[in-house]
Scaffold this motif. Structure first.
Motif, PDB file in Angstrom:
ATOM      1  N   ASP A   1      -3.404  -3.092  -1.543  1.00 60.66           N
ATOM      2  CA  ASP A   1      -4.139  -1.908  -1.988  1.00 60.66           C
ATOM      3  C   ASP A   1      -3.489  -1.513  -3.315  1.00 60.66           C
ATOM      4  O   ASP A   1      -2.277  -1.276  -3.378  1.00 60.66           O
ATOM      5  CB  ASP A   1      -3.990  -0.798  -0.951  1.00 60.66           C
TER       6      ASP A   1
ATOM      7  N   ASP B   1      -3.143   1.004  -4.915  1.00 63.34           N
ATOM      8  CA  ASP B   1      -2.341   2.227  -4.989  1.00 63.34           C
ATOM      9  C   ASP B   1      -0.940   2.030  -4.424  1.00 63.34           C
ATOM     10  O   ASP B   1      -0.091   2.917  -4.536  1.00 63.34           O
ATOM     11  CB  ASP B   1      -3.061   3.429  -4.361  1.00 63.34           C
TER      12      ASP B   1
ATOM     13  N   ASP C   1       0.871  -1.186   0.000  1.00 65.10           N
ATOM     14  CA  ASP C   1       0.000   0.000   0.000  1.00 65.10           C
ATOM     15  C   ASP C   1       0.902   1.229   0.000  1.00 65.10           C
ATOM     16  O   ASP C   1       2.039   1.172   0.461  1.00 65.10           O
ATOM     17  CB  ASP C   1      -0.855  -0.019   1.284  1.00 65.10           C
ATOM     18  N   SER C   2       0.412   2.335  -0.529  1.00 67.00           N
ATOM     19  CA  SER C   2       1.158   3.573  -0.315  1.00 67.00           C
ATOM     20  C   SER C   2       0.808   4.177   1.041  1.00 67.00           C
ATOM     21  O   SER C   2       1.484   5.088   1.517  1.00 67.00           O
ATOM     22  CB  SER C   2       0.874   4.585  -1.436  1.00 67.00           C
ATOM     23  N   HIS C   3      -0.236   3.642   1.671  1.00 66.66           N
ATOM     24  CA  HIS C   3      -0.736   4.191   2.933  1.00 66.66           C
ATOM     25  C   HIS C   3      -0.598   3.194   4.075  1.00 66.66           C
ATOM     26  O   HIS C   3      -0.595   1.986   3.857  1.00 66.66           O
ATOM     27  CB  HIS C   3      -2.209   4.585   2.779  1.00 66.66           C
TER      28      HIS C   3
HETATM   29 MN   LIG Z   1      -3.816   3.063  -0.121  1.00 69.58          MN
END
Ligand SMILES: [Mn+2]
Length: 320
Positions: free
Chosen positions: A237, A239, A150-152
């Protein structure tokens, strides 16, 4: 796109695999299905990703895959379904009720438990990123690890008073006593995390590998460090992946995991027989560019099926 309620019976199944309505009757080692949405914050959360699984199914009927499922695949140096035996079943979608969306937590978890009880590896295309604990919740009788791309960070306690939404999935997974290692990879840029959540994640034992550290040290370096006993739930995710291979997301962020890196991690764990399940979230077909994201998801799932063979029973496959 299908209405969410009508999405359970696909027009064309994943890789033309057999369709089955009842997850308790699974006999194949893999099961593909959709969880169209998770616990929402907003109304749009119920629909934006709901067609993701359909797009992945459709991609499996597009060249070069269509009618060539029996051809040699260099990603695992074999054909996908040896001896024309399908190793994957398409279960359609988890039954959902948009009038009572929070019920997807229990309904989805029960569905995944049935799949896991049959000894099958779930291959899931989800809604937004509230899906991972619904999938991880199905493994209560097994100690598993979590590889989160995920980037988050997704480690918030709550948002708008909602604790099971898409800002909190890794925090909820961390709370399951059967979850051991949690490795979060791909973090970069500004996301929803505040300093406190980063500190909380580290204090909880999570290992955070930024996208930049992965690019510098390599996916093989990360793979070689995943040595804990137990299988891995790979939750992606979309992204977290680079925009060049996964443009169909709302939170694009430069510098994500490349296909090469994703494939090294996914195929590497699969070759060790350590993939417990795979879930892709946040994929919005309406934002995709010529189905690039659907193709990425499809190819990574095929890399699991082809690299992690199983002695379990298989169904006759009539690919053509
Ligand atoms: Mn994300």
């Amino acid at each position: 796109m299908h209405l969410v309620e009508d999405a359970s019976v696909p027009d064309k199944t994943f890789l033309n695999a057999p369709y089955l309505a009842d997850p308790t009757e699974l006999i194949t080692p893999y099961a593909f299905f959709s969880i169209p949405f998770g616990v929402p914050y907003h109304a749009v959360d119920l629909t934006a990703c709901a067609g993701g699984a359909e797009a992945v199914r459709a991609q499996s009927f597009v060249r070069p895959y269509a009618l060539n499922w029996d051809h040699y695949d260099f990603d695992f140096n074999d054909v996908l379904f040896p001896d024309n035996k399908a190793t994957v079943t398409d279960l359609g979608a988890v039954p959902t009720d948009i009038r009572h969306p929070d019920s997807v937590w229990d309904t989805g978890m029960g569905f995944v438990k049935s799949v896991v009880a049959c000894g099958a590896v779930p291959l899931v295309v989800g809604g937004f990123d509230s899906i991972p604990p619904i999938v991880g919740g199905g493994f209560e009788n097994e100690t598993i690890n979590v590889l989160h791309v995920d980037s988050h960070l997704d480690f918030r306690e709550e948002r708008y008073g909602v604790t099971r939404g898409y800002s909190s999935p890794i925090r909820r997974l961390r709370e399951f006593p059967w979850v051991q290692d949690v490795v979060q990879v791909g973090m970069r840029g500004i996301g929803s995390a505040r300093r406190g959540e980063v500190e909380d994640a580290r204090a909880a034992g999570n290992r955070i590998v930024t996208a930049w550290e992965l690019h510098e040290r390599g996916a093989q370096w990360l793979l070689d460090s995943l040595t804990s006993p137990g299988r891995w739930l790979i939750t992606v995710d979309c992204d977290g992946m680079d925009t060049s291979i996964a443009p169909g997301v709302s939170a694009r962020e430069p510098g994500g995991l490349t296909f090469h890196e994703m494939r090294t991690l996914v195929a590497g764990l699969a070759r060790q027989g350590k993939v417990a399940g795979v879930v892709f979230t946040e994929y919005q077909p309406g934002l995709d560019i010529q189905d690039i994201t659907a193709q990425t998801i499809l190819r990574l799932m095929m890399n699991v099926i082809g690299n992690q063979r199983s002695p379990k029973a298989e169904l006759p496959y009539t690919g053509e």
